[in-house]
Design a protein around this motif. Structure first.
Motif, mmCIF file in Angstrom:
data_model
loop_
_atom_site.group_PDB
_atom_site.id
_atom_site.type_symbol
_atom_site.label_atom_id
_atom_site.label_comp_id
_atom_site.label_asym_id
_atom_site.label_seq_id
_atom_site.Cartn_x
_atom_site.Cartn_y
_atom_site.Cartn_z
ATOM 1 N N MET A 23 -0.987 8.912 2.068
ATOM 2 C CA MET A 23 -0.669 9.844 0.988
ATOM 3 C C MET A 23 -0.778 11.295 1.452
ATOM 4 O O MET A 23 0.068 12.124 1.111
ATOM 5 C CB MET A 23 -1.600 9.596 -0.200
ATOM 6 C CG MET A 23 -1.268 10.450 -1.422
ATOM 7 S SD MET A 23 -2.224 9.994 -2.884
ATOM 8 C CE MET A 23 -3.857 10.541 -2.371
ATOM 9 N N LEU A 43 1.972 1.828 -3.548
ATOM 10 C CA LEU A 43 0.880 2.420 -4.321
ATOM 11 C C LEU A 43 0.716 3.902 -4.006
ATOM 12 O O LEU A 43 0.489 4.724 -4.902
ATOM 13 C CB LEU A 43 -0.424 1.674 -4.036
ATOM 14 C CG LEU A 43 -0.541 0.269 -4.627
ATOM 15 C CD1 LEU A 43 -1.818 -0.415 -4.135
ATOM 16 C CD2 LEU A 43 -0.536 0.338 -6.153
ATOM 17 N N GLU A 44 0.839 4.231 -2.720
ATOM 18 C CA GLU A 44 0.722 5.641 -2.311
ATOM 19 C C GLU A 44 1.788 6.486 -2.984
ATOM 20 O O GLU A 44 1.518 7.581 -3.508
ATOM 21 C CB GLU A 44 0.844 5.728 -0.786
ATOM 22 C CG GLU A 44 1.013 7.126 -0.238
ATOM 23 C CD GLU A 44 2.464 7.478 0.063
ATOM 24 O OE1 GLU A 44 2.805 8.676 -0.048
ATOM 25 O OE2 GLU A 44 3.242 6.572 0.381
ATOM 26 N N VAL A 91 -4.400 3.973 2.026
ATOM 27 C CA VAL A 91 -3.544 4.644 1.046
ATOM 28 C C VAL A 91 -3.754 6.156 1.115
ATOM 29 O O VAL A 91 -2.798 6.941 1.072
ATOM 30 C CB VAL A 91 -3.830 4.123 -0.376
ATOM 31 C CG1 VAL A 91 -3.098 4.966 -1.412
ATOM 32 C CG2 VAL A 91 -3.427 2.663 -0.500
ATOM 33 N N SER A 107 7.737 4.293 3.954
ATOM 34 C CA SER A 107 7.864 5.400 3.011
ATOM 35 C C SER A 107 9.045 6.304 3.350
ATOM 36 O O SER A 107 9.256 6.678 4.501
ATOM 37 C CB SER A 107 6.568 6.223 3.027
ATOM 38 O OG SER A 107 6.692 7.362 2.213
ATOM 39 N N LEU A 134 -8.091 1.509 0.234
ATOM 40 C CA LEU A 134 -7.957 2.845 -0.341
ATOM 41 C C LEU A 134 -7.914 3.921 0.735
ATOM 42 O O LEU A 134 -7.201 4.924 0.597
ATOM 43 C CB LEU A 134 -9.104 3.118 -1.316
ATOM 44 C CG LEU A 134 -9.033 2.387 -2.655
ATOM 45 C CD1 LEU A 134 -10.272 2.674 -3.492
ATOM 46 C CD2 LEU A 134 -7.769 2.775 -3.431
ATOM 47 N N LEU A 140 0.828 -1.207 0.000
ATOM 48 C CA LEU A 140 0.000 0.000 0.000
ATOM 49 C C LEU A 140 0.865 1.261 0.000
ATOM 50 O O LEU A 140 0.500 2.274 -0.608
ATOM 51 C CB LEU A 140 -0.933 -0.005 1.215
ATOM 52 C CG LEU A 140 -1.961 -1.147 1.272
ATOM 53 C CD1 LEU A 140 -2.837 -1.005 2.505
ATOM 54 C CD2 LEU A 140 -2.812 -1.175 0.014
ATOM 55 N N VAL A 141 2.015 1.201 0.674
ATOM 56 C CA VAL A 141 2.945 2.342 0.668
ATOM 57 C C VAL A 141 3.491 2.567 -0.745
ATOM 58 O O VAL A 141 3.621 3.713 -1.205
ATOM 59 C CB VAL A 141 4.098 2.112 1.667
ATOM 60 C CG1 VAL A 141 5.172 3.188 1.506
ATOM 61 C CG2 VAL A 141 3.572 2.113 3.093
#
Length: 519
Positions: free
Chosen positions: A332, A161-162, A328, A383, A325, A158-159
């Motif tokens: 984000m 994707l972010e 994320v 991240s 989502l 998920l990181v």
């Protein structure tokens, strides 16, 4: 706004560098009185020819710097943020994620390795003195979700994707547009707030402030007790003297001399750590993080086996598309606006902003920062983001990407010499953060104080950063209150359209917990 209003007398501004002349005021529709905005403090003298290809590429002479200053600033930034090589594995390897833990040595090595590669990329591509590493604020968000719902590879997916989503926002120009839409009053407040934020980080790292009743306590039992705290005080006073005496490399010299003092203190007193490997407090008067003693082994091949240990869409399969989502989205937003604040503050300290307090040629900087988030997730260390500690190097003279290249190279070396990095205690680096905080808050003089619809958003931005330990929370509070209060005084047309969008996004961000409970 009539053109004649742009011809007002320019304003002289003093900073940590040489005093120079600011630019013309921003238009009134920026939401800030004209006299508030100051431009880059550059000498209006003739343009100097670059000395060689290196000088030309990094604009060293153009930004009134030298190779020596860039190298010195690069080392200063590294030492100011070297703690992440030790602290990140303490946080990540200590977390039990669904019965699994991460190996300490591997997390330390990969943390240093990825920070080195990404920071070099920032220097070469972005050409500004910004350093990057794993973001601790984002780690807190990641840890919450990992501990309750997902495996570590799924969270890291998920990181990734972010980071990729933010990269798309950069390539479309949206991230830069948001950066430039923030009014000057809030940009000044962001820099000031980060100054206080750095200060509280430094004081907390040194143990001067600690969790207590009702909120925080002073030292140990209300006293500055213990040799480590004395080390911090000695370092703070010593580095302050070096800075006010304008000694070249004063911040870096302060870190080195304070570290040597700490090594001597530990060798004589044998103090030991404040907290044990299990996270339990051993001695409140001990060293906060690293114990400053010479390691038995200085060199070791880095274990990079964690790189690639992520599942891009595994989180969606486990908890569903909507819930994934939302995770994320929350990561984000934190990543997106942490960088906005950091770039604004560090750029202002280095006189790198234009007349509208925007960073010229910011697109490459924002793109590298976005890809750094994805790289951190793909490497299983969370991240990576631009570090506010970059201001330490800027305070020591860094002005170009060459400093970032130096910082990155030292991080790569640190991947092979992780034990040696642990020699520098946080009590030796913390004084620099406090002093850089003082440098940043000097910009408070440029704020508008005669309009409460501007004062309140600025105040909330400044106050919430240190008090909530989050740059994102401060920016969010400032943006939402700015839009609301400008509307309340009938100045809604002064608000940039993107500010309405950003304010709506922050409302969702702050209400994320209730939203998740409804799902």
């Amino acid at each position: 706004m009539p053109d004649k209003s742009r011809k007002r007398a320019r304003k002289v501004v003093s900073g940590t560098g040489a005093t120079a002349v600011g630019s013309a005021p921003a238009p009134a529709d920026a939401g800030t009185p004209a006299e508030v905005v100051t431009g880059p403090r550059r000498s209006p003298g003739p343009r100097v020819r670059p000395k060689n290809g290196l000088d030309r590429y990094f604009s060293i002479t153009e930004r009134r710097s030298t190779v020596a200053r860039e190298v010195r600033g690069g080392f200063t930034t590294f030492f100011a943020m070297a703690y992440i090589v030790v602290l990140n594995p303490i946080i990540l390897s200590g977390a039990d994620v669904n019965g699994n833990t991460l190996p300490f040595a591997s997390v330390a090595a990969v943390t240093a390795f990825v920070a080195g590669v990404i920071t070099i990329a920032m220097g070469v591509v972005g050409r500004y003195p910004f350093a990057l590493a794993t973001g601790l604020g984002i780690n807190a968000i990641v840890a919450v979700y990992a501990a309750t719902q997902l495996t570590w590879p799924e969270v890291m997916g998920l990181v990734v994707l972010e980071g990729l989503l933010i990269a798309v926002l950069v390539l479309t120009g949206f991230r830069r547009a948001v950066f430039e839409a923030i009014p000057a009053q809030l940009k000044i407040a962001i820099a000031v707030g980060i100054g206080f934020f750095l200060t509280i980080i430094g004081l907390a790292d040194a143990g001067v402030i600690r969790p207590g009743l009702p909120l925080i306590s002073f030292g140990v039992g209300g006293q500055l007790a213990g040799w480590p705290m004395l080390t911090f005080v000695v370092g703070l006073l010593l580095t302050s003297v070096l800075v006010v005496r304008k000694v070249r490399g004063g911040l870096l010299i302060g870190i080195v001399l304070t570290t040597l003092f700490a090594i001597v203190v530990e060798a004589i007193a044998g103090i030991g750590p404040r907290v044990g490997p299990d996270g339990n407090e051993l001695d409140p008067r001990g060293w906060a993080l690293q114990v400053p003693s010479w390691p038995d082994d200085w060199f070791g091949l880095p274990d990079l086996s964690l790189i690639g240990n992520f599942s891009l869409f595994g989180g969606f399969d486990r908890i569903g598309v909507l819930a994934a989502l939302l995770i994320v989205f929350s990561i984000m937003i934190a990543d997106f606006f942490d960088t906005v604040g950091t770039v604004t503050a560090v750029g202002a300290e280095g006189d790198l902003l234009d007349e509208d307090r925007n960073l010229p040629r910011s697109q490459p900087v924002l793109l590298v920062d976005s890809l750094a988030a994805a790289a951190g997730g793909a490497s299983s260390i969370s991240s990576n983001t631009t570090y506010i500690e970059s201001a330490a190097g800027v305070g020591d003279g860094a002005r170009t990407g060459l400093a970032s290249v130096v910082t990155g190279l030292v991080f790569l070396v640190a991947a092979f010499f992780t034990p040696l990095v642990q020699v520098v205690p946080s009590e030796a680096a913390a004084p620099v953060l406090v002093i850089v905080g003082a440098m940043l808050i000097s910009q408070i003089r440029d704020l508008s104080w005669d309009d409460m619809s501007l004062v309140i958003p600025a105040f909330l931005t400044i106050a919430l950063m240190p008090f909530t330990y989050s740059i994102t929370n401060g920016i969010g509070a400032g943006v939402v209150s700015f839009v609301l209060l400008r509307l309340a005084v009938g100045r809604g047309r002064d608000v940039h359209p993107l500010m309405w969008v950003v304010a709506a996004v922050f409302v969702v961000y702050f209400a994320l917990e209730p939203i998740q409970q409804l799902l």
